[in-house]
Write an enzyme that holds these catalytic residues in place. Structure first.
Site, PDB file in Angstrom:
ATOM      1  CB  CYS A 351      -0.980  -0.010   1.167  1.00  0.00           C
ATOM      2  SG  CYS A 351      -0.232   0.112   2.811  1.00  0.00           S
ATOM      3  CG  HIS A 416      -4.698   0.973   3.619  1.00  0.00           C
ATOM      4  ND1 HIS A 416      -3.860   0.368   2.709  1.00  0.00           N
ATOM      5  CD2 HIS A 416      -5.713   1.507   2.885  1.00  0.00           C
ATOM      6  CE1 HIS A 416      -4.343   0.517   1.495  1.00  0.00           C
ATOM      7  NE2 HIS A 416      -5.469   1.207   1.563  1.00  0.00           N
ATOM      8  CG  ASP A 439      -6.225   3.004  -1.485  1.00  0.00           C
ATOM      9  OD1 ASP A 439      -5.094   2.707  -1.925  1.00  0.00           O
ATOM     10  OD2 ASP A 439      -6.704   2.502  -0.444  1.00  0.00           O
TER      11      ASP A 439
END
Length: 779
Positions: A351, A416, A439
């Site tokens: 991530c 995250h 994202d």
């Protein structure tokens, strides 16, 4: 793709690759010479015009209209350095190589050079000039991908339109000022010049001379322009969120998170060309490329490789032998370069790597962007806005969702990382512009593909899940309740609720403070959690979830239903751990307080497991269980110690472990559970630089650290890079023995003066995620 577009795409890739490779060869040649030369300030536009005009010859003689022909143009100069200084693009390496990079909505200057043999100069009463700017393979004035400008004496008063005017006429050239609209398409434009006479003799066909400019012209978003939807009023913040090429990304569990240095490198000459290629691959329509809403969404899709053979392949299982471990990357540029050359997904990312690369791409094209880290981040797989965990009658967690056995299971990541981008939202009601969450990490699909956002932070904060895009998913990440269920056949739902923890998810949301950099600590850390949700536990925060549940098209979350009240007279508290130095024992403590006037019998089950940061279990480290009595109004401590020999062989990357605790009171059937994530931390890498570093002169840097574990380190690799200091380098190093100190010295040649940053990582088969950074003052 139709054949014509396929040809356009392949030609674009080959052309951009060719320019990039030419630049790399020139870099190697210059470094070999070690000339030590540094470019000074760009010349003024007028001076540049003087240089340009010297290339053409002519005596300036005029002819009558009946005998003269249209002006012949032999070249066009876009003044890349001069315009770059005004447009805040002069740091791009492409500008140094002569490529014009401009920001939309802002005027720029070009010079038209007369062709050799042209015997007269421009005459306003005789000549007519048009500039034709085109975008994409099938440009059209109807959709804004072609702009046809008749050069006038003054610019058009309507700033929403493109226009051009003459500012200077010389013997061998003329200078024009061009204005672009603030909603222009962002990307590569091409330019043609057409000249003709104002009048022709009666009956004669109008003659036109045409010149096609060979240069690619990059047009970017312009957050400094008040008419651009990316505009940010606090202009000084754009120094961080558009122009800063190094930064930090916070990684690790909430008790031991640290700022990891990352080289964004958006000014590298590989970045802008690759953004253009990625936008082509994303399938975004050419007329939509001036819309940051659609552009940022397209980039969130194409940065991962799940749907379109995009930039970066994700992997989270610790097996990276056929690629590069995510923890070994130092920045975005080596990933971008590798993809640019192969056009195949780079292996591997996680991530924070996805977010670092996406930030690079957004900043490169002028969209203000920051990297944000959510500590204790929920992954709501079924859209209920809760994270549900189910346990059987023996207190063991069920490894699937019993109400959705074929679907994904809810999970909680230790952390995250995603991105916030800044722009107005004219597609939504007033008040939802500003920061928007996007994202690139492929978690759940949105509109059938792996993309996420832009979700307005204001919509997330208010629980307005009906607003585009993916507001509900982001809201759950930062504020879902953690609900634990114990199997209970007497309940209609099949489970009784042990508890609903309102505080576990979204502990902090961190980003780097603008225009502050702490090279040794974390004083540049900024918690922006209140931009995502109201104060935890407040009435407004509860209202956020109620609004979200009401607006969701999913069934109501079960824990919002009325539950039977329970008698709870025993209090439990898990003492949270912070970081544990690698090789130290891990002490675990649970306090149990009996507040009743009768003894209580408690069944306790504890387990410690190594975890991937995504919440996926790796290995069981240690388990313990037992039943004991707690006397009335008494307090007991439940203790367990995990020794280094228990965990060393079972750790996975990042050294994260999780403690699970479940306690059930026999007399009242009160059930309680909790969990804690903690990290076994590793020493940093030291970076030492020889004093007196000068631009263009050789300097030396030494990387070092001591092996902290009772194991020999094999397959050792040192990676490092720093903008304007050293390109990305990957060095294979010999095995490092137990307690041995690794030391490696590298020679580099700084390209630019000022404070520059160097980032390094070390990885081996036995130990990864050793990182270090240093600020180097270059004279």
């Amino acid at each position: 793709m139709v054949d014509s577009y396929r040809y356009y795409f392949n030609d674009l890739v080959n052309r951009l690759r060719g320019t990039y490779n030419d630049g790399r060869r020139e870099d190697r040649r210059r470094e070999a010479e070690i000339t030590g030369s540094v470019d000074g300030d760009p010349d003024s536009v007028d001076a540049a015009t003087g240089r340009a005009t010297s290339r053409a010859n002519g005596n300036g003689e005029s002819r009558t209209t009946a005998t003269i022909s249209p002006l012949k143009i032999g070249g066009v100069t876009f003044y890349p350095k001069e315009n770059g200084k005004n447009h805040r693009t002069s740091k791009f390496q492409l500008v140094e190589r002569g490529t014009p990079i401009l920001r939309r909505g802002q005027n720029f200057y070009i010079a038209l050079l007369y062709a050799p043999g042209q015997t007269r100069k421009f005459d306003k009463d005789t000549d007519q000039i048009k500039l034709i700017f085109s975008f994409g393979p099938h440009p059209s004035p109807m959709n804004g991908t072609e702009q046809i400008l008749k050069v006038e004496k003054v610019l058009n008063a309507d700033e929403a339109r493109w226009s051009a005017r003459i500012t200077r006429v010389d013997k061998n050239a003329m200078t024009l000022e061009v204005h672009t609209s603030a909603d222009s398409c962002v990307g590569i434009w091409k330019c043609k010049v057409e000249t003709m006479l104002q009048k022709t003799p009666t009956g004669e066909e109008q003659l036109t001379e045409k010149f096609t400019c060979p240069d690619d012209i990059y047009l970017l978003f312009n957050p400094w322009d008040s008419s651009d939807v990316t505009c940010m009023k606090e202009r000084e913040l754009l120094n961080e969120w558009v122009l800063e090429d190094t930064g930090k990304i916070w990684v690790g569990p909430h008790t031991s998170t640290r700022g990891r240095h990352w080289v964004f490198g958006q000014f590298d000459d590989s970045v802008l060309p690759l953004v253009m290629i990625l936008l082509e691959k994303s399938g975004i329509a050419f007329p939509s490329r001036g819309n940051p809403i659609l552009v940022s969404r397209a980039l969130s899709k194409i940065v991962n490789s799940n749907d379109d053979n995009g930039l970066l392949m994700g992997r989270w299982d610790g097996e990276y032998g056929d690629g590069t471990a995510p923890s070994a990357w130092t920045g975005s540029v080596p990933i971008i370069e590798q993809y640019f050359q192969s056009m195949q997904p780079v292996q591997y990312g996680q991530c924070w790597v996805f977010a670092g690369v996406l930030c690079t791409l957004c900043r490169a094209i002028g969209i203000p962007c920051r990297v944000v880290t959510n500590l204790v981040s929920a992954h709501d797989a079924n859209g209920t806005l809760t994270i549900d965990r189910y346990f059987d009658e023996t207190n063991n967690e069920i490894d699937y969702d019993p109400h959705n056995p074929r679907g994904s299971k809810d999970s909680i990541w230790n952390f995250h990382v995603w991105n916030d981008v800044w722009f107005a939202r004219p597609d939504l009601p007033k008040g939802y512009g500003g920061w928007q969450a996007i994202d690139a990490t492929p978690q759940e699909t949105s509109e059938g593909v792996f993309q996420c956002g832009p979700a307005p932070l204001e919509a997330v904060r208010k629980g307005r899940v009906g607003y585009s895009y993916d507001v509900g998913f982001v809201l759950a990440e930062v504020n879902a309740d953690l609900v634990r269920w114990l199997k209970d056949k007497s309940k209609e739902f099949g489970f009784s609720r042990m508890e609903a923890n309102k505080y576990h998810v979204g502990r902090q949301i961190l980003t780097k403070k603008p225009n502050v950099f702490d090279s040794e600590g974390d004083s540049d850390r900024l918690d922006i959690i209140e931009e995502y949700k109201p104060k935890e536990g407040s009435r407004t925060e509860r209202l956020q979830l109620v609004n979200a549940v009401r607006g969701s098209n999913r069934p109501c979350a079960p824990h919002f239903l009325e539950m039977d009240p329970k008698e709870e007279d025993v209090e439990f508290d898990l003492i949270e751990l912070e970081e544990i130095p690698v090789g130290d024992p891990v002490p675990l403590v649970v306090t149990i307080t009996n507040k009743s006037s009768e003894p209580r019998t408690v069944q306790a089950d504890l387990s410690v497991e190594s975890m991937y940061y995504t919440g996926v279990r790796a290995n069981i480290v240690k388990k313990a269980s037992g039943k004991f009595k707690v006397q009335p109004n008494a307090k007991e401590e439940l203790k367990m110690t995990v020794q280094p020999n228990d965990y060393m062989d079972k750790l996975v990357e990042y050294g994260i472990m999780k403690l699970f605790v479940i306690c059930v009171v026999d007399e009242t059937h009160q059930a309680w559970s909790d969990e804690d994530d903690f990290q076994v931390v590793k020493p940093p890498m030291k970076i030492e630089v020889t004093p007196g570093v000068k631009a263009g002169k050789p300097a030396y840097v030494t990387f070092s650290f001591k092996n902290p574990i009772e194991r020999r380190l094999t397959n050792c690799v040192i990676n490092f890079e720093g903008p304007f200091l050293s390109r990305f380098s990957s060095i294979k190093y010999k095995d490092v023995e137990i307690e041995e100190e690794l030391r490696y010295t590298h020679r580099f040649i700084p390209k630019s003066t000022g404070s520059q940053r160097l980032v390094a990582t070390f990885s081996s088969k036995e130990l990864i995620d050793i990182v270090g950074s240093s600020v180097i003052e270059v004279n």
